[in-house]
Scaffold this active site. Structure first.
Site, short mmCIF file in Angstrom:
data_model
loop_
_atom_site.label_atom_id
_atom_site.label_comp_id
_atom_site.label_asym_id
_atom_site.label_seq_id
_atom_site.Cartn_x
_atom_site.Cartn_y
_atom_site.Cartn_z
N ASP B 23 0.84 -1.20 0.00
CA ASP B 23 0.00 0.00 0.00
C ASP B 23 0.87 1.24 0.00
O ASP B 23 1.81 1.34 0.81
CB ASP B 23 -0.85 0.04 1.28
CG ASP B 23 -2.10 -0.83 1.18
OD1 ASP B 23 -2.28 -1.49 0.14
OD2 ASP B 23 -2.89 -0.83 2.14
N LYS B 80 -8.17 0.69 -5.06
CA LYS B 80 -9.38 0.13 -4.43
C LYS B 80 -10.64 0.88 -4.85
O LYS B 80 -10.65 2.11 -4.91
CB LYS B 80 -9.25 0.22 -2.90
CG LYS B 80 -8.25 -0.76 -2.30
CD LYS B 80 -8.29 -0.64 -0.78
CE LYS B 80 -7.08 -1.28 -0.10
NZ LYS B 80 -7.07 -2.74 -0.19
N GLY B 152 -5.47 -3.01 8.82
CA GLY B 152 -5.12 -1.88 9.66
C GLY B 152 -4.95 -2.20 11.12
O GLY B 152 -4.92 -1.31 11.96
N ARG B 164 -6.37 -20.57 6.56
CA ARG B 164 -6.55 -21.98 6.96
C ARG B 164 -7.93 -22.47 6.58
O ARG B 164 -8.11 -23.60 6.14
CB ARG B 164 -6.34 -22.13 8.47
CG ARG B 164 -4.89 -22.17 8.88
CD ARG B 164 -4.78 -22.84 10.26
NE ARG B 164 -3.42 -22.82 10.76
CZ ARG B 164 -2.55 -23.82 10.56
NH1 ARG B 164 -2.87 -24.87 9.84
NH2 ARG B 164 -1.33 -23.72 11.07
N GLY B 213 -3.35 -7.45 8.13
CA GLY B 213 -2.69 -7.66 9.41
C GLY B 213 -1.24 -8.08 9.35
O GLY B 213 -0.62 -8.34 10.38
N GLY B 234 -0.37 -3.73 3.97
CA GLY B 234 -1.06 -2.45 3.95
C GLY B 234 -0.33 -1.45 4.81
O GLY B 234 0.68 -0.88 4.42
N SER B 235 -0.81 -1.29 6.03
CA SER B 235 -0.24 -0.28 6.92
C SER B 235 1.13 -0.70 7.42
O SER B 235 1.91 0.15 7.85
CB SER B 235 -1.19 -0.10 8.11
OG SER B 235 -2.53 -0.16 7.70
#
Lengths: 195, 293
Positions: B23, B80, B152, B164, B213, B234-235
């Site tokens: 990101d 996005k 996030g 999983r 995550g 992402g973050s």
């Protein structure tokens, strides 16, 4: 059985290995430099050339790949792999720089312009289903380079002795003709070494 | 000559395998990502943790930001669109974006229907938590999947759960008899033909990346080990103390996800990762993964 490596730093590795197995060769995913010694030929797969280049540098692959080429062992680059092989790149510095061609990256446009087309490839197939994804093309080829295929007047497959390259992704289809052609190149090169 | 075929759209995602998609919110970050070895960047106005902090309605990024990123790098650029927002998606396609994420990170525009992605020339990636969701998205024309995780948060637990779950359900389908698949399709809410295809292939017909995550090189390697084809971060990168170093380390850990000595080396003195959030502290309405149907 010949052993052919597939550079496995990033990209479509599994598909190439499957295709090699279909052609009766042993396919080996190459993640470490030492593994290059085990193989008779090498496929540089499709993926992102900038990402592969960073990992090539990080893990000391560059010298080893140049040596591999200098030993006369066959190398086959598809899409990003073609970019890695080229001696000249339009607007960028070359990577391995062993095949006497000038290549332009993303030369057919962005992803929305990616396409499929049937190609005639010399000595390989009359109607090969070629998948072009943000594909490069060969802008200029040296005197020793044999042009194997063109699409809309652009060179999209070529061979120079031990080096084979194409703009498209044979690994995304079920057709193994071009992989079989490369496996033959590897067999011939290996036979010569023992003469 | 045909554009926008399944093979071309899914093939593009195949080329991203084993790589990291990052990101970014501007040209400078995009260049850092490209130099670090990212296989693509996701152009955003705000990274998920900032979207979370800002609250309100999260929409498609300002086209100026996307244009800036498109011009800054030679790797593919993703962006996005809100779930079900046909026009945001068409705008991104018209701008030449290489992949669209119909994303639960943004506020949904439609609480009943997702986009009919087969209509588009540009390929789409969508999030999934289980095989039913994965199959419905593929049925609508998604060319790539990713876990939803919990974006996030810097907390990998939800992405692990989703990866999983999907892989376990794929194994189950592959092991079932044909005459059991229709009932399984009903239970999963999945198109029957797709389950047949999964059984025949022995896997999903599109790649499935980890997302939501991932905060450390070890997180990225964990997801690869659980069967992810690649990783979205992402973050995790630009909210860490040293983004360039972090980005390189995550790329290397993704490539060499079973080389634990190497992961130990490249995890040394990385600086602080992003501050995480414990999932149970998030109220259900603040869980982005609940969005999508």
């Amino acid at each position: 059985m010949v052993k052919v490596g597939v550079l496995a730093l990033q990209g479509a590795v599994r598909e190439h290995i499957r295709s090699l197995e279909e052609c009766g060769a042993e396919g080996i995913a190459i993640k470490k430099v030492e593994q290059l010694r085990e193989v008779d030929g090498l496929i540089l797969p499709g993926g992102e050339s900038t990402a592969m280049r960073r990992l090539i540098d990080k893990y000391g692959f560059m010298e080893a790949l140049k040596e591999f080429a200098a030993e006369g062992k066959p190398m086959f680059g598809t899409c990003a792999g073609l970019i890695l092989l080229a001696k000249n790149l339009v607007g960028h510095k070359p990577h391995i720089g062993v095949m006497d061609i000038t290549v332009e990256r993303n030369s057919f446009g962005r992803q929305v312009d990616s396409f499929e087309a049937d190609l005639a490839i010399k000595d390989v197939a009359d109607n090969f289903p070629a998948v072009f994804i943000r594909a490069p093309h060969v802008v200029e080829a040296g005197a020793e380079v044999e042009i194997l295929s063109k699409h809309n007047d652009r060179i999209v497959a070529a061979r120079e002795g031990q080096f084979l390259g194409c703009s498209f992704h044979p690994e995304l289809t079920d057709r193994h003709d071009i992989t079989a052609y490369f496996v033959e190149m590897v067999k011939e090169a290996k036979a010569k070494q023992f003469v | 000559m045909k554009t926008g075929t399944d093979r071309v759209k899914r093939g593009m995602a195949e080329m991203q395998k084993g790589g990291v998609i990052m990101d970014v919110v501007n040209a400078e970050q995009a260049r850092i990502a490209e130099d670090a070895g990212a296989v693509a960047v996701m152009a955003l106005e705000r990274v998920p943790s900032d979207i979370r902090a800002a609250g309100g309605v999260a929409r498609m990024a300002d086209p100026r930001i996307i244009e800036e990123v498109l011009n800054a790098v030679s790797i593919p650029v993703m962006a996005k669109a809100r779930i079900g927002h046909i026009v945001e998606a068409r705008v991104l396609e018209a701008m030449g974006v290489d992949y669209i994420d119909e994303s639960e990170v943004l506020t949904p525009a439609d609480e009943e229907y997702h986009l009919y992605k087969s209509d588009f020339t540009v390929p789409f990636v969508c999030g999934c938590r289980d095989l039913g969701e994965a199959a419905r998205r593929i049925g609508e024309g998604a060319s790539m999947l990713r876990t939803k995780g919990e974006p996030g948060t810097g907390n990998i637990v939800e992405a692990v759960r989703h990866m999983r779950k999907v892989n376990g359900q794929v194994r189950k389908v592959v092991g079932m008899n044909e005459d059991e698949l229709m009932t399984e399709a009903k239970l999963l809410g999945a198109p029957f033909e797709l389950l047949l295809e999964i059984k025949r292939l022995g896997r999903l017909p599109v790649v499935n990346f980890a997302a939501g995550g991932v905060a450390t090189p070890a997180d990225a390697a964990l997801m690869m080990q659980l069967g992810a084809d690649g990783v979205f971060v992402g973050s995790g990168i630009f909210k860490s103390e040293n983004p360039a170093k972090f980005a390189r380390a995550i790329v290397e850990a993704t490539t060499h996800y079973q080389d634990y000595k190497l992961i130990a080396e490249l995890s040394k003195e990385l600086g602080a990762p992003m501050k995480g959030i414990e999932i149970s502290s998030l109220s259900p309405e603040n869980r982005m993964q609940e969005r999508g149907w």
